[in-house]
Design a protein around this motif. Structure first.
Motif, PDB file in Angstrom:
ATOM      1  N   ARG A 250      12.347 -40.693  30.209  1.00  0.00           N
ATOM      2  CA  ARG A 250      11.864 -41.267  28.908  1.00  0.00           C
ATOM      3  C   ARG A 250      11.427 -42.654  28.963  1.00  0.00           C
TER       4      ARG A 250
ATOM      5  N   HIS B 241      13.662 -32.499  24.751  1.00  0.00           N
ATOM      6  CA  HIS B 241      13.748 -33.873  23.985  1.00  0.00           C
ATOM      7  C   HIS B 241      15.013 -34.361  24.456  1.00  0.00           C
ATOM      8  N   ASP B 242      16.063 -33.638  24.607  1.00  0.00           N
ATOM      9  CA  ASP B 242      17.466 -34.063  25.020  1.00  0.00           C
ATOM     10  C   ASP B 242      17.726 -34.212  26.256  1.00  0.00           C
TER      11      ASP B 242
END
Length: 494
Positions: free
Chosen positions: A6, A22-23
């Protein structure tokens, strides 16, 4: 700690776009690997951000390619567009989404080397920050060691630094200090493992245990010659390199403190020996003042406060350990540990000492002068010569001579002394004839009648006994030795 994916994709200058996973962007990125191979996994270790332009990959390769990366533990996939593919093939996006693998789109304007440099810079910054944290923690531990109660302070500080618990043990496994949530329970569990770290030959070993919710490190303190203690730490998370550095620093400080403690205790023991010499010289008040100046000294003067006391001579396999385990006044003395205790406390002191070796206990001694103490000291040392775990001087006379000799030694003596008689052909009756001869105090007629033989036969047998043993049976000392040997070896069955 490595930067997360991230944080990497958040760098604006790289212009990366997350297309799937995305998770899972909190995964650590420990390196950037550029590969155009259809299977780059043999060259990966795990936690890499794999960059490719896909020039050798077809859309149908997507599920297998992504599955291999996931199996190898890759942190994510960076797909460069503008060369082999104008955009990320939807098959790769779908495969990454299904596998939970982060996939980022790398624009044509962003060189792969820029991503590698960015991650390298972040890793260097993280490492610098970790080193700074380690130096700061070392400083805090050192300051804790320099304050009063240094060992306890280091243990408390260490528990806070690792966000867990810490326990310091002495060389016997006794807990000296503990800190942190769960430390008491952990101390009980760890104590059972300490025997595994005591290496009879070579350097003592360390121990590391890992479970789903706790990670434990146990280390010995001291050197190859002597283990002065152990310390254990535990935390819910695995120990990072910085954590190991902090733990090792604490171990060094605690080892130094234990060595200083050992030196102080050795000095205290020498003073106690001097106190005992003062008491034997009749310098009662000087002995009291000297003992009262020691830590815990006032509590050890109870035997001086009127009334009789008892002298205990305790076998000392480890004199330091034994002295620390006994209540009241103790002092090393001629290879044993001497304890002085009021009569009413003699029983518990003797019981505590008997767990580690034999104990000799004197009769009650009046505390008025040195002659009584000297007599008690001699009685206790004489009682210690008994083979019994605890022997009181007053009971020596009623125990019998054989009870004062160590059974295994006496058995060996008897077997060796009587061996020539047992080995003399088939004449096993020599032993029983000797037994009858000694039992009848050398009276031929009485001994022959007991055996049911003629006295001339008995005389012949005794001459053979004397020849085989090389001993004079008329010598009282020889008779005493033979009688003791026969008392150990029971009579042959009739």
């Amino acid at each position: 700690m490595a930067p997360t994916l991230r944080r990497v994709v958040a760098l604006a200058r790289l212009r990366l776009r997350v297309r799937a996973g995305h998770d899972a962007l909190e995964r650590p990125v420990r390196w950037v690997a550029v590969s155009e191979l259809e299977d780059p996994t043999p060259f990966l270790e795990g936690d890499e951000l794999v960059l490719t332009t896909g020039m050798r990959l077809a859309p149908d390769d997507a599920p297998a390619y992504v599955s291999r990366l996931v199996g190898r533990g890759a942190a994510g996939l960076g797909f460069g567009v503008g060369l082999g593919h104008e955009s990320v093939p939807p098959e790769f996006v779908a495969a990454a989404a299904d596998a939970g693998l982060p996939l980022v789109e790398v624009p044509r304007e962003t060189p792969f080397i820029s991503i590698g440099k960015a991650v390298s810079d972040m890793l260097a910054a993280e490492r610098y920050e970790e080193l700074g944290d380690a130096f700061a923690a070392q400083g805090r531990l050192t300051r804790a060691a320099l304050r009063a109660g240094g060992m306890a302070g280091v243990v408390r500080r260490l528990a806070r630094e690792i966000h867990g618990w810490a326990v310091l043990f002495d060389e016997t496994g006794g807990v000296l200090h503990a800190a942190g949530e769960g430390a008491d329970k952990a101390a009980t569990l760890v104590r059972g493992e300490l025997h595994r770290l005591r290496a009879p030959d070579g350097a003592p070993a360390s121990l590391a245990l890992s479970g789903p919710h706790e990670h434990v490190i146990v280390q010995p303190l001291g050197d190859q010659r002597r283990v002065t203690g152990f310390f254990a730490v535990g935390a819910q998370r695995p120990f990072s390199p910085v954590g190991h550095t902090v733990v090792n620093t604490a171990g060094s400080l605690l080892a130094l403190s234990l060595e200083q403690r050992r030196d102080r205790l050795a000095a205290v023991r020498r003073v106690r020996s001097a106190v005992l010499r003062l008491l034997l010289a009749g310098e009662r008040e000087a002995a009291r003042e000297t003992l009262a100046a020691l830590p815990g000294g006032p509590d050890e003067t109870a035997f001086m406060d009127g009334g009789p006391f008892v002298v205990l001579a305790c076998e000392a396999g480890d004199a330091e350990e034994l002295q620390d385990a006994l209540p009241g006044f103790t002092a090393p003395w001629g290879g044993v540990v001497i304890a002085l205790a009021p009569v009413e406390q003699a029983g518990p002191v003797a019981e505590a000492a008997a767990r580690r070796g034999r104990v000799g206990v004197s009769e009650p001694v009046e505390s008025s002068g040195p002659s009584g103490l000297a007599a008690g000291l001699e009685q206790a040392q004489r009682a210690l010569l008994s083979a019994r775990p605890v022997m009181r001087f007053a009971d020596l006379a009623g125990q019998g001579l054989l009870s004062l000799v160590e059974p295994n030694l006496l058995s060996g003596f008897a077997a060796s002394l009587l061996a020539p008689l047992r080995e003399y052909g088939s004449r096993a009756d020599l032993v029983e004839s000797l037994r009858a001869y000694l039992a009848c105090n050398g009276h031929w007629d009485a001994a022959a009648q007991r055996l049911g033989v003629h006295r001339h036969t008995l005389r012949y047998r005794m001459r053979r006994v004397a020849e085989l043993l090389g001993r004079d049976l008329d010598d009282p000392a020889v008779r005493a030795e033979l009688w003791m040997a026969l008392a150990v070896r029971p009579p042959a069955p009739r």
